[in-house]
Design a protein around this motif. Structure first.
Motif, short mmCIF file in Angstrom:
data_model
loop_
_atom_site.label_atom_id
_atom_site.label_comp_id
_atom_site.label_asym_id
_atom_site.label_seq_id
_atom_site.Cartn_x
_atom_site.Cartn_y
_atom_site.Cartn_z
N THR A 112 0.82 -1.21 0.00
CA THR A 112 0.00 0.00 0.00
C THR A 112 0.86 1.26 0.00
N GLU A 113 1.98 1.24 0.71
CA GLU A 113 2.89 2.39 0.68
C GLU A 113 3.40 2.63 -0.74
N THR A 114 3.74 1.56 -1.43
CA THR A 114 4.24 1.69 -2.81
C THR A 114 3.16 2.22 -3.74
N LEU A 115 1.95 1.69 -3.64
CA LEU A 115 0.87 2.10 -4.53
C LEU A 115 0.44 3.54 -4.27
N HIS A 116 0.48 3.98 -3.01
CA HIS A 116 0.12 5.35 -2.68
C HIS A 116 1.09 6.36 -3.28
N LYS A 117 2.33 5.94 -3.50
CA LYS A 117 3.33 6.84 -4.08
C LYS A 117 3.18 6.97 -5.59
N MET A 118 2.43 6.06 -6.20
CA MET A 118 2.23 6.11 -7.66
C MET A 118 1.06 7.04 -7.96
N ARG A 119 1.35 8.15 -8.62
CA ARG A 119 0.34 9.17 -8.87
C ARG A 119 -0.53 8.81 -10.07
N ASP A 120 -1.71 9.39 -10.08
CA ASP A 120 -2.64 9.26 -11.21
C ASP A 120 -3.09 7.83 -11.47
N ILE A 121 -3.13 7.01 -10.41
CA ILE A 121 -3.68 5.66 -10.56
C ILE A 121 -4.60 5.37 -9.38
N THR A 122 -5.51 4.46 -9.60
CA THR A 122 -6.25 3.86 -8.50
C THR A 122 -5.93 2.37 -8.51
N TYR A 123 -6.27 1.67 -7.45
CA TYR A 123 -5.85 0.28 -7.37
C TYR A 123 -6.84 -0.56 -6.58
N GLU A 124 -6.69 -1.86 -6.72
CA GLU A 124 -7.40 -2.83 -5.89
C GLU A 124 -6.45 -3.97 -5.56
N LEU A 125 -6.56 -4.50 -4.36
CA LEU A 125 -5.78 -5.65 -3.93
C LEU A 125 -6.71 -6.85 -3.86
N ILE A 126 -6.41 -7.88 -4.63
CA ILE A 126 -7.25 -9.08 -4.66
C ILE A 126 -6.47 -10.22 -4.02
N PHE A 127 -6.84 -10.56 -2.80
CA PHE A 127 -6.17 -11.64 -2.07
C PHE A 127 -6.95 -12.93 -2.28
N ILE A 128 -6.25 -13.99 -2.63
CA ILE A 128 -6.87 -15.30 -2.83
C ILE A 128 -6.39 -16.23 -1.72
N ASN A 129 -7.27 -16.57 -0.80
CA ASN A 129 -6.92 -17.50 0.27
C ASN A 129 -7.10 -18.93 -0.23
#
Length: 310
Positions: free
Chosen positions: A25-42
């Motif tokens: 999340t720290e890495t993705l927050h530093k990337m500007r002009d993007i949105t994101y989703e984290l898809i965890f597969i248990n």
């Protein structure tokens, strides 16, 4: 604004999962002009992985989790994650932080600005691995590279960012017996390789032992090469020719030179050798037949027990 979907297969990753979530999340927050989703597969975890994922998803609306009814394997988990992703670009990475999140901005630049369909991390060394395991892994990739005639070199793994066209191409292949490294190579597309050094997981233990690695290697060979069958046919022809020559030699020695050959030990050796070779290649054919058998059953690749995705 581009959306990045990050697919993360998880199997008993309770110890390392909080650190992974913080880092990604720290890495993705530093990337500007993007949105994101984290898809965890248990993938049927037996520890507290699912409990952690529920807590993360409750606190962070960017997070989605799918929990399988049992352990279906990493290949099924990656397929499920790709099916659930709807981002402009999709990333597959492990939860153990051996796939460095710091490479994500570089990958994104390659696929969004440089025109590549895929940006993939390539591990340049195996520092920290046992010598035997490292030797066997390198040997396997050399063998499968020659047998399959596809680009599956050592160090090229699942850590990659793909555009939607490449993701859809992979999803179109719905085979039950999946070997993703082979599928990446099979679909083609322009890939930029980004080198990185081997990283030891900061917590938890690897889930790959020699038995699972051997099974995975067999899956790759039998899924993307028919060369073992060709080898079986060729060796069978050579053995048949040799046996005919040996038979002619025995006849000549017996009826022309009146020599009686007593070679019980030699005959036993030949019988055991040929029987062993026959059984070995029957086993190879059985591997192909068993895979065809599973494909024809048309069973689902995975079964979801619960999820927070509506």
């Amino acid at each position: 604004m581009d959306k990045i979907s990050v697919v993360v297969p998880c199997y008993n990753e309770e110890e390392v999962l909080p650190l992974f979530y913080t880092t990604i999340t720290e890495t993705l927050h530093k990337m500007r002009d993007i949105t994101y989703e984290l898809i965890f597969i248990n993938d049927g975890s037996q520890d507290g992985t699912l409990h952690l994922l529920k807590g993360i998803a409750k606190e962070d609306s960017h997070c989605v989790y799918l929990s399988f009814s049992r352990n279906f394997g990493k290949e099924a988990a990656m397929y499920a994650g790709l099916q659930q992703s709807d981002g402009t670009y999709t990333v597959i990475m492990d939860a153990d932080l051996q796939h460095p999140p710091v490479l994500l901005p570089q990958m994104y630049h390659a696929v969004s600005k440089e025109g590549y369909d895929c940006a993939a991390g390539k591990r340049m060394d195996r520092e920290g691995e046992g010598k035997l395991r490292s030797f066997l892994s390198r040997s396997f990739y050399r063998v499968i590279q020659k047998l399959s005639k596809l680009d599956m070199s050592d160090g090229a793994g699942d850590f990659r960012m793909m555009n939607r066209t490449m993701v859809n191409a992979i999803l179109d292949m719905k085979e039950y017996n999946r070997y993703m490294k082979g599928l990446y190579s099979f679909v083609g597309f322009d890939t930029k390789w980004i080198p990185f050094h081997n990283i030891q997981r900061p917590a938890g233990a690897t889930k790959w032992n020699f038995r699972s690695l051997f099974s995975y290697a067999c899956e790759g060979i039998f899924s993307f090469s028919s060369t073992p069958l060709t080898i079986a046919s060729t060796l069978g022809a050579m053995l048949f020719t040799t046996s005919m020559i040996l038979g002619m030699y025995i006849l000549i020695q017996t009826f022309v030179y009146s020599r009686h050959l007593s070679a019980w030990l030699g005959m036993m050796f030949i019988i055991l050798l040929l029987s062993g070779i026959q059984l070995f290649f029957v086993g190879i054919m059985g591997q192909y037949l068993s895979r065809d058998y599973m494909e024809n059953k048309n069973r689902p690749i995975y079964i979801v027990k619960e999820t927070n995705r509506k």
